[in-house]
Design an enzyme around this catalytic site. Structure first.
Site, mmCIF file in Angstrom:
data_model
loop_
_atom_site.group_PDB
_atom_site.id
_atom_site.type_symbol
_atom_site.label_atom_id
_atom_site.label_comp_id
_atom_site.label_asym_id
_atom_site.label_seq_id
_atom_site.Cartn_x
_atom_site.Cartn_y
_atom_site.Cartn_z
ATOM 1 N N GLU A 42 0.883 -1.160 0.000
ATOM 2 C CA GLU A 42 0.000 0.000 0.000
ATOM 3 C C GLU A 42 0.925 1.215 0.000
ATOM 4 O O GLU A 42 1.851 1.271 0.813
ATOM 5 C CB GLU A 42 -0.891 0.032 1.245
ATOM 6 C CG GLU A 42 -1.823 1.234 1.201
ATOM 7 C CD GLU A 42 -2.631 1.472 2.460
ATOM 8 O OE1 GLU A 42 -2.300 0.893 3.514
ATOM 9 O OE2 GLU A 42 -3.593 2.264 2.394
ATOM 10 N N ARG A 268 6.073 -12.378 9.523
ATOM 11 C CA ARG A 268 6.780 -11.153 9.177
ATOM 12 C C ARG A 268 8.088 -11.087 9.956
ATOM 13 O O ARG A 268 8.256 -11.739 10.985
ATOM 14 C CB ARG A 268 5.913 -9.938 9.470
ATOM 15 C CG ARG A 268 5.603 -9.753 10.941
ATOM 16 C CD ARG A 268 4.558 -8.668 11.144
ATOM 17 N NE ARG A 268 4.951 -7.468 10.432
ATOM 18 C CZ ARG A 268 4.065 -6.577 9.962
ATOM 19 N NH1 ARG A 268 2.781 -6.765 10.126
ATOM 20 N NH2 ARG A 268 4.478 -5.498 9.348
ATOM 21 N N LYS A 278 4.863 0.198 10.066
ATOM 22 C CA LYS A 278 4.738 1.478 9.370
ATOM 23 C C LYS A 278 4.247 2.569 10.304
ATOM 24 O O LYS A 278 4.680 3.706 10.223
ATOM 25 C CB LYS A 278 3.759 1.334 8.203
ATOM 26 C CG LYS A 278 4.414 0.876 6.913
ATOM 27 C CD LYS A 278 3.431 1.041 5.766
ATOM 28 C CE LYS A 278 3.914 0.309 4.520
ATOM 29 N NZ LYS A 278 2.869 0.294 3.481
#
Length: 568
Positions: A42, A268, A278
């Site tokens: 994104e 992750r 983020k």
RNA sequence: UGGGGUGUAGCCAAGCGGUAAGGCAACGGGUUUUGGUCCCGUCAUCCGAGGGUUCGAAUCCUUCCACCCCAGCCA
């Protein structure tokens, strides 16, 4: 040498559970043996080392099985996204060494088709327009242990739903006044399937489609269909989407899409002493705790690049950490190791004194200068040689001198003889102090018979020091970086105390370093090994005659370890 | 308390019924004109715990425990 021009070092990558699945599919002839993946960021922030893991996995799989990997921007939420981010992401993926060919896409490219798919769901009675407010929807969703309640609008006739959905698209309704929901099961044990929202009204401009759409699809609806539209075979994402897989499959099932992509999830990356979310990184930038997304302390790709990391070292790292489904916290030392391993092979060696101490060779002629030949890399003759000027007054590392030599010390101390690399043996004869009593200068004598830094008499000189001729040195600024966070796992902290865990000493600026003259020709991004000190990358902040170096990482320092052990 | 996952060394991680790979870290030693590099060696009688199946189990069955994710009109 510019770091992005270097040859790629591609070792055989080890297997992992996802690669095993792909290999099995190929053998079984699934998708006619075709393999297609995608990296779907994104554009709401810069890429970091965690994304690199995903990029290496997705592009690596495609390359290994002769397939393709698209770069697809998951741009379904215009309020968070920006073109600045799409540009940085493209640059970073390319810099890491991957090529998406003609496979550059945006979920927003598919808005028209997604709308059509949604309409089909409405027609099939599998989706409805809900007039409840966000609060009401939340209240009626139930809890983890209790079922939700059906919306009063759940059984609207298809015609009415179609009409309402069309008017949502036409921009007739306020933001938040209605949503399109999938009609699944309000008491499903998997919360994701309790009539998930498919479309919401947001009358805000999109960075690509402008004012065209007042409604935007949700991730769960857009992602699986974007994969299907692109003919992705293996859709790889992180563990937190495991629950969403049921919805991924539901949408494709209801729409009868075949053959269909399958979603697989992996854990992750977490790294010690930094943050890889983020949300947290964006806070560090916005609150000015770092100089920007590319601050060399940041775990972003752009930060690592500016710090002096190479794409190869990052790829090697991603290969070594493996891919699994177990929660992990990888030691930052492994990343640093991968960098050293790469740079040791390819970084030219150079002399740089971080904390200069004058050294005067009393028996060396005042006005004499000579040049010594240095190997740019003693282990790689192909990297060539260079000449380095030498004269009576030099700078050496202040830390290479001790008035009281501790045990096993083989550097400079009163009366001690050491080798100046490639030059001469010198012996410290006197110590000059300034008014405050600080050591201001070392007086030494040299042995002319040791020219080149070697003597035939078999004299034992254990210490070899780097140096730079005072008259020829270039003054440089050096930025020393430490961990961004003092704590190994700052993610354990809540939002409030998170900032407290920042390492107050993550940046030290040394304005008065002295480096050998050839370095004034260096280009930003070039990386050198300052012998005995570490690897340093020329920063874009440099100006002609005033280089600024970032220390990418230190060299392993056995002496420091010995001293540390003594302290204990 | 519902559902979905995961537990192998300080940190990653292989292992897929035949007797615990590899890397990082750490610790010894050798080489060395970088206390770097390189080389050699040490580092799990044991796989979250208990029970069971089997000639044989980290691998199969079973019970339990711990941790992670899910109640956005974020992704």
């Amino acid at each position: 040498m510019t770091k992005d021009q270097r040859p790629a070092a591609t070792a055989a990558a080890p297997s992992n559970f996802i690669k095993d699945i792909v290999r099995a599919d190929v053998r079984a002839g699934a998708y006619n043996g075709r393999v297609q993946t995608r990296f779907p960021p994104e554009p709401n922030g810069y890429l970091h080392i965690g994304h690199a893991k995903s990029i290496c996995l997705n592009f690596g799989l495609a390359a290994e099985f002769g397939g393709r990997c698209n770069l697809r921007f998951d741009d379904t939420n215009p309020v968070k996204e920006d073109v600045e981010y799409v540009e940085s992401i493209k640059q970073d993926v390319r810099w890491l060494g991957f090529d998406w060919g003609d496979g550059l896409f945006y979920a927003s490219d598919y808005f028209e088709r997604l709308y059509a798919y949604a309409s089909r769901l409405v027609e099939a009675g599998k989706a409805y327009v809900d007039d409840q407010s966000a609060d009401e929807i939340r209240e009626n969703r139930g809890t983890l242990t209790s079922p939700g309640k059906d919306s009063p609008w759940r059984n609207r006739p298809v015609e009415e739903n179609l009409d309402l959905f069309g008017r949502m698209r036409a921009g007739e309704f306020e933001d938040g006044s209605r949503v399109l929901r999938a009609k699944i099961d309000m008491s499903h044990p998997n919360m994701v399937l309790r009539d998930p929202t498919l479309y919401r009204i947001k009358r805000v401009p999109h960075h690509r489609t402008g004012q065209k759409w007042p409604i935007y699809p949700m991730y769960d609806f857009a992602h699986c269909l974007s994969d299907a539209i692109e003919a992705v075979t293996h859709s790889i994402c992180t563990l937190e989407f495991e629950n969403n897989r049921a919805l991924y499959d539901w949408v494709l099932d209801e729409l009868g899409i075949e053959p269909r992509p399958r979603q697989y999830e992996f854990a992750r990356l977490n790294l010690t002493h930094t943050a890889l979310s983020k949300r947290k990184l964006i806070r560090l930038v916005r609150e000015g705790r770092v100089a920007g997304w590319d601050d060399p302390r940041m775990p972003t790709i752009s930060g690592l690049r500016r710090r002096g990391y190479t794409p190869e070292s990052i790829r090697t790292f991603c290969e070594r950490i493996g891919v699994s489904k177990a929660e992990n916290l990888v030691d930052m030392a492994l990343l640093e190791h991968c960098l050293r391993e790469d740079l040791n092979r390819r970084a030219p060696r150079v002399m740089g004194v971080l904390d200069p101490l004058r050294l005067v060779i009393e028996n060396y002629p005042e006005d004499q200068t000579e040049e010594f030949e240095f190997a740019n890399n003693p282990e790689d003759e192909a990297m060539g040689r260079r000449m380095v000027p030498f004269s009576r007054v030099l700078y050496v590392e202040r830390d290479d001198f001790r008035e009281q030599a501790p045990g096993k010390w083989f550097r400079l101390a009163p009366g001690r003889e050491v080798r100046l690399r490639y030059a001469y043996y010198v012996t410290c004869t006197d110590v000059v102090r300034d008014a405050s009593g600080e050591v201001a200068e070392l007086r030494c004598s040299f042995d002319p018979k040791t020219r080149g830094g070697w003597s035939k008499d078999g004299r034992k000189v254990k210490g070899t020091l780097h140096w730079v001729s005072a008259a020829h040195a270039v003054r440089a600024e050096v930025r020393l970086y430490g961990n961004l966070f003092s704590a190994a796992d700052p993610s354990g902290a809540d939002e409030a105390e998170f900032m407290e865990l920042l390492n107050p000493d993550s940046l030290r600026v040394l304005p008065g370093c002295m480096v050998e003259p050839g370095l004034c020709l260096a280009k930003p991004g070039e990386i050198f090994q300052f012998e005995r000190n570490g690897y340093f990358c020329l920063d874009p902040d440099s100006t002609p005659g005033r280089p600024v170096f970032n220390r990418a990482t230190t060299l392993r320092d056995t002496w420091a370890r010995i001293e540390r052990q003594k302290d204990k």
